[in-house]
Design a protein around this motif. Structure first.
Motif, mmCIF file in Angstrom:
data_model
loop_
_atom_site.group_PDB
_atom_site.id
_atom_site.type_symbol
_atom_site.label_atom_id
_atom_site.label_comp_id
_atom_site.label_asym_id
_atom_site.label_seq_id
_atom_site.Cartn_x
_atom_site.Cartn_y
_atom_site.Cartn_z
ATOM 1 N N ASP A 37 0.828 -1.211 0.000
ATOM 2 C CA ASP A 37 0.000 0.000 0.000
ATOM 3 C C ASP A 37 0.856 1.252 0.000
ATOM 4 O O ASP A 37 1.844 1.339 0.718
ATOM 5 C CB ASP A 37 -0.931 0.000 1.221
ATOM 6 C CG ASP A 37 -2.087 -0.962 1.011
ATOM 7 O OD1 ASP A 37 -2.759 -0.845 -0.019
ATOM 8 O OD2 ASP A 37 -2.293 -1.842 1.869
ATOM 9 N N THR B 165 3.213 2.162 3.168
ATOM 10 C CA THR B 165 2.797 1.566 4.439
ATOM 11 C C THR B 165 3.559 0.272 4.650
ATOM 12 O O THR B 165 3.461 -0.651 3.837
ATOM 13 C CB THR B 165 1.286 1.269 4.428
ATOM 14 O OG1 THR B 165 0.592 2.468 4.085
ATOM 15 C CG2 THR B 165 0.802 0.777 5.774
ATOM 16 N N LEU C 138 5.700 3.704 8.628
ATOM 17 C CA LEU C 138 5.319 4.466 7.431
ATOM 18 C C LEU C 138 6.591 5.054 6.849
ATOM 19 O O LEU C 138 7.339 5.733 7.548
ATOM 20 C CB LEU C 138 4.363 5.602 7.806
ATOM 21 C CG LEU C 138 2.994 5.176 8.321
ATOM 22 C CD1 LEU C 138 2.342 6.325 9.071
ATOM 23 C CD2 LEU C 138 2.115 4.752 7.169
ATOM 24 N N ARG D 271 -0.855 -1.459 14.058
ATOM 25 C CA ARG D 271 -0.593 -1.632 12.618
ATOM 26 C C ARG D 271 -1.323 -0.563 11.828
ATOM 27 O O ARG D 271 -2.476 -0.266 12.113
ATOM 28 C CB ARG D 271 -1.101 -3.018 12.195
ATOM 29 C CG ARG D 271 -0.321 -3.595 11.030
ATOM 30 C CD ARG D 271 -0.924 -4.896 10.587
ATOM 31 N NE ARG D 271 -1.833 -4.647 9.454
ATOM 32 C CZ ARG D 271 -2.869 -5.397 9.158
ATOM 33 N NH1 ARG D 271 -3.170 -6.432 9.905
ATOM 34 N NH2 ARG D 271 -3.630 -5.129 8.124
ATOM 35 N N CYS D 272 -0.674 0.023 10.853
ATOM 36 C CA CYS D 272 -1.321 1.055 10.037
ATOM 37 C C CYS D 272 -2.074 0.401 8.885
ATOM 38 O O CYS D 272 -1.521 -0.435 8.180
ATOM 39 C CB CYS D 272 -0.273 2.021 9.504
ATOM 40 S SG CYS D 272 -1.028 3.353 8.559
ATOM 41 N N THR D 273 -3.350 0.756 8.728
ATOM 42 C CA THR D 273 -4.153 0.145 7.664
ATOM 43 C C THR D 273 -4.424 1.099 6.513
ATOM 44 O O THR D 273 -4.698 0.658 5.407
ATOM 45 C CB THR D 273 -5.498 -0.361 8.215
ATOM 46 O OG1 THR D 273 -6.112 0.683 8.959
ATOM 47 C CG2 THR D 273 -5.313 -1.571 9.119
ATOM 48 N N SER E 117 -3.711 5.480 4.996
ATOM 49 C CA SER E 117 -3.182 6.834 5.201
ATOM 50 C C SER E 117 -3.711 7.765 4.123
ATOM 51 O O SER E 117 -4.063 7.317 3.034
ATOM 52 C CB SER E 117 -1.653 6.845 5.151
ATOM 53 O OG SER E 117 -1.120 6.146 6.243
ATOM 54 N N SER F 132 -2.934 9.001 9.448
ATOM 55 C CA SER F 132 -2.717 7.554 9.391
ATOM 56 C C SER F 132 -3.680 6.859 10.336
ATOM 57 O O SER F 132 -3.766 7.200 11.512
ATOM 58 C CB SER F 132 -1.285 7.209 9.802
ATOM 59 O OG SER F 132 -0.396 7.753 8.867
ATOM 60 N N SER G 173 -4.939 3.517 12.254
ATOM 61 C CA SER G 173 -4.397 2.241 12.720
ATOM 62 C C SER G 173 -5.491 1.186 12.810
ATOM 63 O O SER G 173 -6.675 1.500 12.858
ATOM 64 C CB SER G 173 -3.735 2.408 14.091
ATOM 65 O OG SER G 173 -4.730 2.451 15.095
#
Length: 262
Positions: free
Chosen positions: A106, A119, A125, A144-146, A148, A159, A161
């Motif tokens: 991503d 990501t 990031l 965890r970043c899903t 942005s 961002s 999460s």
């Protein structure tokens, strides 16, 4: 209208459909390892060209802001490809120095065309220079970043999460300016900022999309949404504003025809 890609339907799932920023051209890309460009004339929609990336099912593809490049990431690859439309060359970016990730999937391109935000896993990031594709800096969210999104002036990044928190970053200093909790979110899925910078939309796994005003997001830790959109019954996987910031599209890829315009 005829199907945009009627001169070449994909052999696998399409993951990207995007209009060119300045020409009457549409791009499609997908799991059949190809990127195709079509001229949109609504009569025949002739295919301009297709490029094939060997053993590289595409996860996401995007035009650069100037419309001269296409960037494509794969489903299970740490490298990505840059297709230069002016020269017709396909440039593999094998490894970005400073990024230790197993997969790069991503990413977002900043509206001013300067940055590419990738990501990573474990909340990392990576901010890359769009010009050189080199790492500028790395930021980290809790969990965890899903998803942005850049603000329209490219000065901030929102961002989202997996835990339902939204972190707001300053692009120049790469510092976290603020974070807030998305109301009632069990798992963050997608996020968008309106073109006039007035609204932020957060879509979660329950299908609820919360709409906030940006000034509240920058001040409060538990902001109240202006509106909670409950129309989707499966996970909200895409939210996007139209160019005039008057319409919000919300969609779920988990069921057919789950697209709502608000």
């Amino acid at each position: 209208c005829l199907p945009a890609n009627q001169e070449r339907f994909a052999d696998g799932k399409l993951v990207t459909v995007q209009f060119h920023p300045s020409a009457q051209v549409v791009m499609t890309a997908g799991h059949d390892r190809s990127v195709s460009l079509f001229q949109v004339d609504a009569i025949r929609n002739p295919r301009i060209q297709s490029i094939y990336l060997d053993s590289f099912p595409i996860h996401k593809a995007r035009f650069s802001v100037d419309g001269e490049q296409v960037i494509a990431t794969g489903t299970h690859h740490r490298m990505f490809f840059v297709y230069d439309m002016m020269s017709g060359s396909i440039i593999p970016v094998e490894k970005v120095r400073g990024i230790e990730e197993r997969f790069l999937k991503d990413f977002e391109v900043s509206p001013d065309g300067s940055f590419m935000l990738v990501t990573g896993t474990s909340g990392y990031l990576h901010l890359l220079s769009m010009k050189t594709k080199e790492l500028i800096s790395t930021m980290k969210v809790n969990g965890r970043c899903t998803a942005s999104a850049f603000t329209p002036d490219s000065s901030k990044i929102y961002s989202y999460s997996k835990e339902g928190e939204v972190f707001i970053w300053d692009v120049r200093s790469r510092k976290c300016l603020h974070k807030f909790e998305d109301e009632g979110s069990l798992e963050g899925k997608c996020i968008a900022v309106s073109k006039n910078n007035q609204y932020v939309a957060c879509g979660s796994s329950s299908g609820v999309v919360n709409l906030y005003t940006t000034d509240v997001c920058l001040k409060e830790n538990h902001p109240k949404p202006v509106k909670a959109i409950m129309n989707l019954v499966t996970s909200a996987t895409c939210v996007t504003f139209n160019p005039t910031s008057e319409i919000l599209a919300v969609a779920s890829r988990e069921t057919d025809e789950a697209v709502k315009l608000v």
